[in-house]
Design an enzyme around this catalytic site. Structure first.
Site, PDB file in Angstrom:
ATOM      1  N   ASP A   9      53.429  -9.366  64.364  1.00  0.00           N
ATOM      2  CA  ASP A   9      54.931  -9.585  64.521  1.00  0.00           C
ATOM      3  C   ASP A   9      54.861 -11.015  64.529  1.00  0.00           C
ATOM      4  O   ASP A   9      54.806 -11.857  65.711  1.00  0.00           O
ATOM      5  CB  ASP A   9      55.290  -8.936  65.946  1.00  0.00           C
ATOM      6  CG  ASP A   9      56.407  -9.297  66.330  1.00  0.00           C
ATOM      7  OD1 ASP A   9      57.351 -10.033  65.721  1.00  0.00           O
ATOM      8  OD2 ASP A   9      56.857  -9.103  67.423  1.00  0.00           O
ATOM      9  N   GLU A 173      61.519  -6.025  60.822  1.00  0.00           N
ATOM     10  CA  GLU A 173      60.991  -5.716  62.324  1.00  0.00           C
ATOM     11  C   GLU A 173      61.666  -4.286  62.739  1.00  0.00           C
ATOM     12  O   GLU A 173      60.810  -3.528  63.417  1.00  0.00           O
ATOM     13  CB  GLU A 173      61.771  -6.867  63.290  1.00  0.00           C
ATOM     14  CG  GLU A 173      60.707  -8.051  62.733  1.00  0.00           C
ATOM     15  CD  GLU A 173      61.370  -9.457  63.466  1.00  0.00           C
ATOM     16  OE1 GLU A 173      62.665  -9.391  63.892  1.00  0.00           O
ATOM     17  OE2 GLU A 173      60.932 -10.374  62.940  1.00  0.00           O
ATOM     18  N   ASP A 195      68.216  -4.684  68.444  1.00  0.00           N
ATOM     19  CA  ASP A 195      66.930  -5.719  68.750  1.00  0.00           C
ATOM     20  C   ASP A 195      67.674  -6.966  69.125  1.00  0.00           C
ATOM     21  O   ASP A 195      68.271  -7.727  68.164  1.00  0.00           O
ATOM     22  CB  ASP A 195      66.107  -5.727  67.222  1.00  0.00           C
ATOM     23  CG  ASP A 195      65.163  -6.762  67.375  1.00  0.00           C
ATOM     24  OD1 ASP A 195      64.961  -7.489  68.479  1.00  0.00           O
ATOM     25  OD2 ASP A 195      64.378  -6.923  66.445  1.00  0.00           O
TER      26      ASP A 195
END
Ligand code: AMP
Length: 509
Positions: A9, A173, A195
């Site tokens: 990530d 993501e 998010d």
């Protein structure tokens, strides 16, 4: 090179790495001190040493002009864009245009483009993981925000190439977060991923059917994130100080840096307690030389009032995305929260109210993306058919070409599913025309030039003939990573044309 495959990530504020171990368990790679995230910061200290991660963050306040943070906000961007100008107001380091219109950050004699900066961060992540696992890391699945365009994605791939790390797949993501939640659960659910990170906000609606993940819609705001919460508090403190002392702190960069730093820490404190002190002794001096302090107590209620419009905006965006997916909120089975700013209680409350149910507890807001990337990486690396994952994603903004009048002719619409291929037929507009040129843009504006230029393609070697007699078919192929390939051929003979791309990844070095 043989080696392990990991999920990374590559975050704006922090990055993280995870792996599926031989026993099938997912492990977050711990950094020194056991933390599972590493600041996405690269710096050069006064002696010329390169620092990455915690070391770079530690000296940030003392060395702001030689500390590159927020690289992900600039990667694959045009120096001239309004976005980069706006970012320049936040960043203390210098930026200048590179040869291909990209952003370059000069430090001493060196010039760094954003792929190089990201490569430094990726390399540190890889080294830490390799040391921990005692095995080399050869490949990775790397996540990017869903709104990244083709150029930004290419620039991340480029970062991998620079350090010989094979990025086998780029995934979004929120998709990764959904995989962390559902890959092994054999679910039949539609989930929303909310998010809210340091600088951006994203919402995706994803349908999970066993090991198939189908993104229905995605959307967000690239100027809405934790930093806006910090700024709301900073403004409040500065106004209070102005009222009490008649002094404007915004003209004092050192005072501002200290306020910014404390504002973020206080904000985080307020997620866990109902009030927090905000004190900075000797923040500045009066013209007469008397030192002045900031001495305040911030209550959660006050901070909630200051940031209510931000929370409201996230809900409005979530509502748009749910509608784009063609669904009503009651059709969503679970809500997954990702990103550090979702720890703010008012966010959780607003999400619960809007969706009519509390968010899922099983998702870790800082780790889900890396975990999902690792699980997907593992599924790509295995031969076991029952482990395979099918992913159908969407592109976040339309992709199209510029018409003669400057309009955007959409080839793929916003939220079009990928992988996807479309073709466009054209013909010669004058006798013996030898080449066809097309400019490809990505964005949702009607005028092509207001969108991001992805590339200028020139197809040459056309058959000679009178105008209108040679039919050219241009094929646009967008893979599951959201990366575009464009080819052309003579429709009558089938012969492929030579392709030259003028701008593709502006990050190419
Ligand atoms: P991310 O990009 O997901 O790492 O999120 C970083 C953002 O989350 C930053 O703006 C942080 O200040 C914010 N953040 C982290 N922890 C908390 C917390 N406990 N409460 C509120 N915001 C937080």
């Amino acid at each position: 090179m043989p080696g392990e495959i990991v999920g990374i990530d590559l975050g704006t504020t922090n990055s993280a790495c995870a792996i599926v171990e031989d026993d099938g368990n997912v492990k977050m790679i711990p950094y020194r001190g056991g933390e599972t995230t590493i600041p996405s910061i690269f710096a050069i200290d006064e002696k010329g040493n390169e620092l990455v991660g915690h070391e770079a963050k530690r000296q940030w306040l003392l060395n702001p002009r030689r500390t590159i943070y927020g690289a992900k906000r600039l990667i694959g961007r045009d120096y001239q864009s309004g976005f980069v100008k706006k970012m320049g107001e936040y960043f203390a380091y210098e930026m200048k245009p590179g040869d291909q219109g990209n952003v370059i950050i000069p430090i001493d004699e060196a010039q760094y483009n954003l792929s190089q900066v990201s490569a430094k961060i990726l390399n540190t992540i890889r080294t830490v993981a390799a040391d921990y696992l005692q095995k080399p890391i050869a490949k990775a699945v790397v996540t990017v925000p869903a709104y990244f365009n083709d150029r930004q994605r290419q620039a991340v791939k480029e970062a991998g190439k620079l350090i010989d790390l094979e990025i086998i797949r780029i995934i979004n993501e929120p998709t990764a977060a959904a995989m962390a939640y559902g890959i092994r659960q054999n679910l039949n659910q539609t989930v929303a991923i909310y998010d809210l990170g340091g600088g951006t906000f994203d919402v995706s609606v994803i349908e999970i059917r066993g090991r198939t993940f189908e993104v229905k819609a995605t959307g967000g705001d690239i100027f809405l994130g934790g930093i806006d919460w910090d700024n709301a508090l900073i403004r409040y403190v500065i106004e209070d100080f102005q009222q009490k002392h008649g002094v404007d702190l915004t003209t004092d960069p050192i005072a501002m840096q200290r306020i910014k730093d404390l504002a973020e820490r206080t904000k985080i404190d307020l997620s866990a307690r109902t009030e927090a002190p905000f004190s900075i002794p000797f923040v500045t001096m009066t013209p007469e030389g008397t030192p002045l302090d900031i001495n305040m107590v911030i209550t959660r209620d006050k901070f909630q009032e200051l940031t209510e419009p931000l929370v409201k905006r996230t809900v409005e965006i979530a509502d748009m995305v749910v509608k784009d997916a063609g669904l009503g909120v009651h059709q969503l089975d679970e809500i997954l929260l990702v990103g550090g700013q979702t720890r703010w209680p008012a966010v959780q409350k607003a999400v619960t109210e809007y969706f009519g149910k509390p968010p899922a507890k099983s998702v870790h807001p800082d780790e889900a993306v890396a975990v999902g990337a690792a699980l997907y990486a593992h599924s790509l690396d295995t031969d076991a058919v029952d482990q395979k994952v099918q992913l159908l994603d969407v592109i976040p903004m339309a992709i199209g070409i510029e018409s003669a009048s400057g309009d955007m002719v959409e080839v793929f619409k916003r939220n079009a599913s990928v992988p996807n291929a479309k073709s466009l037929d054209t013909t010669t507009s004058y006798d013996n025309q030898e080449e066809v040129q097309v400019r490809i843009y990505q964005g949702d504006s009607r005028r092509a030039k207001e969108n991001d230029l992805l590339g200028e393609f020139e197809f040459s070697g056309l058959r000679p003939g009178p105008k209108g007699s040679v039919n050219v078919q241009i094929v646009f192929d967008c893979n599951v990573e959201g990366i575009l390939t464009v080819t052309a051929h003579d429709k009558d003979t089938g012969k492929s044309m030579e392709t030259t791309v003028r701008v593709q990844s502006t990050e190419a070095v």
